[in-house]
Design an enzyme around this catalytic site. Structure first.
Site, PDB file in Angstrom:
ATOM      1  N   THR A 177       0.872  -1.160  -0.112  1.00 49.97           N
ATOM      2  CA  THR A 177       0.005   0.052  -0.157  1.00 49.97           C
ATOM      3  C   THR A 177       0.773   1.258   0.000  1.00 49.97           C
ATOM      4  O   THR A 177       0.384   2.285  -0.542  1.00 49.97           O
ATOM      5  CB  THR A 177      -0.841  -0.181   1.406  1.00 49.97           C
ATOM      6  OG1 THR A 177      -1.721  -1.190   1.048  1.00 49.97           O
ATOM      7  CG2 THR A 177      -1.684   1.116   1.190  1.00 49.97           C
ATOM      8  N   ASP A 178       1.921   1.044   0.590  1.00 50.95           N
ATOM      9  CA  ASP A 178       2.850   2.459   0.635  1.00 50.95           C
ATOM     10  C   ASP A 178       3.307   2.531  -0.800  1.00 50.95           C
ATOM     11  O   ASP A 178       3.261   3.674  -1.218  1.00 50.95           O
ATOM     12  CB  ASP A 178       4.088   2.098   1.393  1.00 50.95           C
ATOM     13  CG  ASP A 178       4.329   2.510   2.783  1.00 50.95           C
ATOM     14  OD1 ASP A 178       3.358   3.518   3.118  1.00 50.95           O
ATOM     15  OD2 ASP A 178       4.752   1.842   3.596  1.00 50.95           O
ATOM     16  N   ILE A 179       3.709   1.767  -1.409  1.00 53.46           N
ATOM     17  CA  ILE A 179       4.189   1.817  -2.812  1.00 53.46           C
ATOM     18  C   ILE A 179       3.109   2.166  -3.778  1.00 53.46           C
ATOM     19  O   ILE A 179       3.367   3.208  -4.695  1.00 53.46           O
ATOM     20  CB  ILE A 179       4.790   0.580  -3.302  1.00 53.46           C
ATOM     21  CG1 ILE A 179       6.276   0.131  -2.590  1.00 53.46           C
ATOM     22  CG2 ILE A 179       5.239   0.481  -4.665  1.00 53.46           C
ATOM     23  CD1 ILE A 179       6.838  -1.295  -2.668  1.00 53.46           C
ATOM     24  N   GLY A 182       2.238   5.850  -3.097  1.00 55.69           N
ATOM     25  CA  GLY A 182       3.359   6.523  -3.672  1.00 55.69           C
ATOM     26  C   GLY A 182       3.131   6.843  -4.933  1.00 55.69           C
ATOM     27  O   GLY A 182       3.532   7.773  -5.550  1.00 55.69           O
TER      28      GLY A 182
END
Length: 405
Positions: A177-179, A182
């Site tokens: 989810t971070d990637i 981003g």
């Protein structure tokens, strides 16, 4: 810059930490933007989290190597007046500001959206946070600290991973989810820059990690909304075979969508009778009887051969398949090498290493063989202050002495 210079006239002030926002600014730098990454004098949290690497040339961290390429590193203490003065001067000439603090943190430092707009009306202000900024989308909920794993748990993604039954849910093993958040912020920033070029007015880009998790979980939510069913973990409930199957040396992934593929698979694994079994007519039928009938028949065949050989034989019959690779396997994939998906990075402590490159391919912007540097903490502080802002060496030294840099 590693993928070309389409953004060579874009100046970015980068306040990001950890992963999500750092992915955004890495992608901007990959396409030529001048990204000035600002960290506290003792560095951002990712410089001390994870795996430290010590060599005769100094100390670094595996995590900080992942998303820092092509940026310039400046240290500033934003709680000091001197640091704030430098920050505001950098903003005055910037095109983009990216931060991924908890919503409201930058505002509490004195830089809410209104103040940022007053400092630079053309500034695109991009944020990535757990739940978004409530001045744009009001919410009565609290804003707890959020990492990819907690967003994936809250957004229902973790529920889908694992074996089911009494087995606990599983984390994917990387900051998915971070990637993704981003990358969404990168796309939103480009859209806002395009709008700014037309109107002269900067816009805000507000990405929430929970929103990103929900988008990746669209299928199971569509199933619940339309069919009233809650998708369970493990086996895909709408289609089978669709997953990993055990081999001599690991697993092979098999994905069957059409009746022709199912018939070909049954013939290949030595169970042609299953192709006409009325219990297994559709993908959903096969999913219901997967553990009882489908998996045993397939693994009776796959468990007797290596994963690569099994995949080759499946593909030869027109059945979508791939070996379930480890990182060591992936680093040797010729297809990725051919698509410039590996990049040489130069890190001051560990030297030259090969890492994953930029997956966004644009005609005429690919760049082969260029080595990109990962900066030391604060390596470009004097360069940026002197060349961009006109600070003298004496003034820079004074700022260091008072803890502003």
């Amino acid at each position: 810059m590693t993928a070309g210079a389409a953004l060579r006239d874009v100046k970015v002030v980068d306040l990001t930490q950890i992963v999500s926002g750092a992915v955004t600014t890495m992608l901007l730098a990959d396409f030529g933007a001048d990204v000035v990454k600002i960290e506290p004098p003792d560095g951002e949290p990712y410089r001390s989290a994870g795996h430290a690497i010590q060599t005769e040339r100094g100390l670094t961290n595996l995590n900080i190597m992942r998303f820092s390429r092509g940026k310039r590193s400046v240290t500033l203490n934003l709680k000091s007046q001197g640091g704030r003065d430098v920050f505001e001067q950098l903003l005055a000439d910037a095109d983009v500001l990216v931060e991924n603090f908890r919503a409201g943190v930058l505002a509490r430092l004195g830089y809410d959206a209104e103040r940022l707009r007053a400092l630079n009306p053309r500034l695109v202000y991009t944020t990535v946070s757990g739940f978004g900024h409530t001045d744009l989308y009001p919410s009565a909920g609290t804003d707890p600290p959020t990492y990819a794993i907690t967003a994936e748990a809250l957004g229902g993604l973790m529920h889908l991973c694992g074996g089911g039954g009494d087995d606990p849910p599983q984390w994917m093993g990387f900051a998915m989810t971070d990637i993704f958040a981003g990358t969404l912020a990168f796309a939103g920033t480009l859209m806002a820059l395009r709008e700014r070029d037309r109107t002269g007015r900067g816009r805000r880009v507000d990405i929430a990690m929970l929103d990103a998790a929900a988008m990746m979980n669209d299928l199971s939510m569509a199933m619940y909304s339309v069919l009233g069913e809650v998708a369970g973990p493990g086996q895909y409930s709408l289609q089978a075979p669709w997953g990993p199957y055990r081999t001599v040396d690991g697993f092979v992934a098999i994905a069957v969508l059409s009746p022709a593929q199912w018939t070909a698979l049954c013939d290949l694994v030595g169970h042609p009778d299953l192709a006409t079994d009325p219990r297994l007519t559709t993908g959903r039928d096969r999913a219901k009887h997967h553990d009882e009938l489908v998996r045993p028949a397939i693994e009776d065949w796959t468990a007797r051969q290596p994963k690569a050989a099994a995949s080759d034989r499946l593909l030869a019959r027109g059945i979508p398949s791939a070996p379930v690779n480890t990182a060591a396997d992936v680093m040797n994939l010729q297809r990725l090498a051919e698509r410039d998906m590996f990049i040489e990075v130069e890190e001051p402590v560990v030297g030259r290493k090969r890492l994953v490159g930029n997956p966004i391919k644009v005609e005429g912007l690919a760049n082969r063989g260029e080595s990109v540097r990962i900066p030391r903490l604060g390596e470009h502080t004097e360069e940026v202050l002197s060349e961009e802002l006109g600070y003298s060496r004496e003034l820079i030294s004074q700022l260091r002495d008072v803890g502003a840099l």
